[in-house]
Design a protein around this motif. Sequence first.
Motif, mmCIF file in Angstrom:
data_model
loop_
_atom_site.group_PDB
_atom_site.id
_atom_site.type_symbol
_atom_site.label_atom_id
_atom_site.label_comp_id
_atom_site.label_asym_id
_atom_site.label_seq_id
_atom_site.Cartn_x
_atom_site.Cartn_y
_atom_site.Cartn_z
ATOM 1 N N SER A 26 3.199 -13.694 -1.198
ATOM 2 C CA SER A 26 3.894 -12.345 -0.407
ATOM 3 C C SER A 26 3.250 -11.070 -0.985
ATOM 4 O O SER A 26 2.762 -11.123 -2.117
ATOM 5 C CB SER A 26 5.239 -12.526 -0.972
ATOM 6 N N ARG A 27 3.019 -10.165 -0.045
ATOM 7 C CA ARG A 27 2.320 -8.945 -0.260
ATOM 8 C C ARG A 27 2.871 -7.818 0.217
ATOM 9 O O ARG A 27 3.475 -7.834 1.322
ATOM 10 C CB ARG A 27 0.946 -8.910 -0.044
ATOM 11 N N VAL A 28 3.099 -6.892 -0.510
ATOM 12 C CA VAL A 28 3.579 -5.284 0.045
ATOM 13 C C VAL A 28 2.616 -4.210 -0.184
ATOM 14 O O VAL A 28 2.064 -4.269 -1.465
ATOM 15 C CB VAL A 28 4.992 -4.806 -0.437
ATOM 16 N N ARG A 29 2.065 -3.554 0.648
ATOM 17 C CA ARG A 29 1.009 -2.495 0.701
ATOM 18 C C ARG A 29 1.754 -1.230 1.312
ATOM 19 O O ARG A 29 2.390 -1.299 2.298
ATOM 20 C CB ARG A 29 -0.047 -2.813 1.509
ATOM 21 N N LEU A 30 1.454 -0.026 0.776
ATOM 22 C CA LEU A 30 1.941 1.242 0.791
ATOM 23 C C LEU A 30 0.627 1.986 1.249
ATOM 24 O O LEU A 30 -0.421 2.128 0.379
ATOM 25 C CB LEU A 30 2.845 1.960 -0.285
ATOM 26 N N ALA A 31 0.593 2.762 2.285
ATOM 27 C CA ALA A 31 -0.565 3.724 2.278
ATOM 28 C C ALA A 31 0.174 5.286 2.169
ATOM 29 O O ALA A 31 1.158 5.392 2.678
ATOM 30 C CB ALA A 31 -0.618 3.815 3.874
#
Length: 353
Positions: A26-31
């Motif tokens: 599982s991965r969460v990325r924020l820009a």
Amino acid sequence: MVVDDLVKHPGSWLSVEKDTGIVISSRVRLARNIRDTAFPGWAGEEECVRLCQKLRDAVGKVTATADAQFLDMARLSPLEKEVLKERHLISQEFAERGSGSGLVVTGDERIAIMINEEDHLRLQAIRPGLDLPGVWAEISAVDSELERQVEYAFSPTLGYLTACPSNVGTGLRASVMIHMPGLKLMGEVEQAVKALTRMGLAVRGLLGEGSEAYGNMFQVSNQSTLGESESAIMDRLIRVVDELVRQEQNARARLMEGRLTFVVDQVGRALGILTQGRLLASMEAVDLMSILKLGVELGLIRELEAARINEIILLTQPGHMQKIAGKVLDAQQRDEARSRIIRNRLKGVSVSE
């Protein structure tokens, strides 16, 4: 060199300590971007270098990344960048960056921050298995601390402003990597992928955007970031992944009940090529290891743990093999080395009904 140390152990996204089952990671990325500052694609090199140093200092004050390593993209070789891509720490676009861009990565690789990719900051948290709430809590804490150090570009009506309009709003991309060989063998995976696309979700391959879904591994992520809260985006993705897991489990049950000989044959063929072949290309090896992993999870192979297969898959990727060898290998040399490594790791493994 930090990259030399990385290849000595598996990445945080691919567990070798336990079998994570159908959901790999599982991965969460924020820009995020800095207010009143040109996006990296528009800024000059001098401005990017200045901003990179500023953001590196800010990240160093964040609790979770205080002891993280900084990698200057201008000082990394193409091979080192390939290793970072294979470990899901950087994107293809970021691999092409040089002076004025850098990667901050924690020792366990659970948190990685790209500075001056498409956006000023790409914050990422990743864990094995299905744990979107956990990775969201982790990267959200980093984001909150960083926001006390720098002022983000934010609109009261639109949300976080980003270089690509598709990221405007929350700036959040949540993704889950899922292994679906059962649906593939039942001829139903294309139907599942089309359904995901109709639901507004993105489906990509093992290495993310632009990559093929070899090894029966698919990255499923949200496409919209505007008009939904972070929790709503992740809740929707979790519901979809739970349904995919149910479908994959159902496909595996049907295979064992009605097509056992076919499944045993597929697993046996995969094991035969992996243990007897002398040339194995990267994609072919991952495809075969996927079927072998299915065999382990269905109880057809007992001398091997599914988690060990994850390690083999990572360490036989092109960049990793060359980094471990300490030299550049041509395609045939890589295929020979990959076959040799896999044969040694699979000694004594057999298929049983």
